[in-house]
Design an enzyme around this catalytic site. Sequence first.
Site, short mmCIF file in Angstrom:
data_model
loop_
_atom_site.label_atom_id
_atom_site.label_comp_id
_atom_site.label_asym_id
_atom_site.label_seq_id
_atom_site.Cartn_x
_atom_site.Cartn_y
_atom_site.Cartn_z
N HIS A 190 0.80 -1.21 0.00
CA HIS A 190 0.00 0.00 0.00
C HIS A 190 0.84 1.27 0.00
O HIS A 190 0.42 2.32 0.50
CB HIS A 190 -0.93 -0.01 1.23
CG HIS A 190 -2.36 0.26 0.87
ND1 HIS A 190 -3.03 1.39 1.26
CD2 HIS A 190 -3.24 -0.45 0.13
CE1 HIS A 190 -4.26 1.35 0.80
NE2 HIS A 190 -4.41 0.25 0.11
N HIS A 290 -6.38 -3.29 -11.16
CA HIS A 290 -6.82 -2.98 -9.81
C HIS A 290 -8.33 -2.75 -9.82
O HIS A 290 -8.86 -2.13 -10.75
CB HIS A 290 -6.12 -1.71 -9.35
CG HIS A 290 -6.52 -1.23 -7.99
ND1 HIS A 290 -7.43 -0.22 -7.78
CD2 HIS A 290 -6.11 -1.63 -6.77
CE1 HIS A 290 -7.56 -0.02 -6.49
NE2 HIS A 290 -6.76 -0.87 -5.84
MG LIG Z 1 -3.21 -1.82 -3.67
#
Ligand SMILES: [Mg+2]
Length: 380
Positions: A190, A290
């Site tokens: 992240h 994503h």
């Molecule tokens: Mg990610």
Amino acid sequence: MKISRIDQYAPKIRTRLIKITTDNGLEGWGETTLEGKPKSTWAAVEELADYLIGKDPLTIEHHWQHIYHSAFFRGGNVLMSALAGIDQALWDIAGKYYEVPAYKLMGNSTRDRIRVYAHWGIEDLTEQGLERSRDRLEHLQKNGYTAFKSGIAGKWRPHEPPSRIDQFVKTAYMMREWVGDDVDLFFDFHGKMTPSLAIEICNEIKGMRPGFVEEPIPQENKDSLEIVSRAVPFPIATGERLLSRWEFREILESNSVAFIQPDVAHCGGISELRRIASMAEVYYVHVAPHCAIGPVAFSSCLQVDACTPNFFIQEQVDAGLGNGLLQSDWVVKDGYIELPKGHGLGINIDQDAACRTLEFEGPELGGDEWFHEDGSVADW
Ligand SMILES: [Mg+2]
């Protein structure tokens, strides 16, 4: 055929939808959900609607070019997410008009089914934490999943003591032990690490053979990512926060990633995801789109996955399958979703559930306030 109206809805948390209607009654759906800036994207769609009303919805490429180039200040996540939702809706209309799934208008399928992964991990090593993780894994495996991705919990300072790192490393090895060697396991850092911390942790987990580590460091500096990639003995993935071909160019030219993860709701839509994937093919880079929002964006991804030769695997969160917004949910079997058969995006929207706008309290789409113990700002 002309575009006669454009409507927006916020029917669920983390879900902003656009519906484009034509004068002969076709409806196209897109998703414009932008974490942290939902009102900005909503306003951007309203501005762009002035241009689109009265236009032919089938000249998708021309509209993409006009929306991207006509503003002196190009790009940015607000404009690109608004453009992405519009682009999805236009492909939905085109597929319905020609009575085929959208991927058939993009060279037809290059595969028979689409591999997906779900989110699963071991967040903490307490008895309750382990039980939760076991239950979740069992649930996902029962529902057909054979690939998983785990986040990395909490805030991370530039340096962490061995105990913190060891705890994460232990969970990573435990995950491998639980699922065995036939399952794909990925990790998402992240963008919370510094390059040196990311390199240290990646080297610690290399023995459990992760498929990739995603965003080991923040996305802004491709030179730093290159340093990390050279020092890590397995593939790196990135790209969920990169927009358009122009932002992916630098990453691809640096040869620092094996996988890119453009987001169909942010990178510029189905059209741009397809073009970014084609660029990546030149570098032997594969695409793992994503998608951490709702079912319209997820369904748009499936259309590109179907016709993209260098597609690898599709991210799927629980909400992506339908979330009460589709008349029937996507089904995962043996790790795959069947090729969409319906026209356009291949979905039938539940109009009662989707065509409404609810008020949400708090930081509903990310952008939460998150601080280190000394009061300084942490990446979340
Ligand atoms: Mg990610």
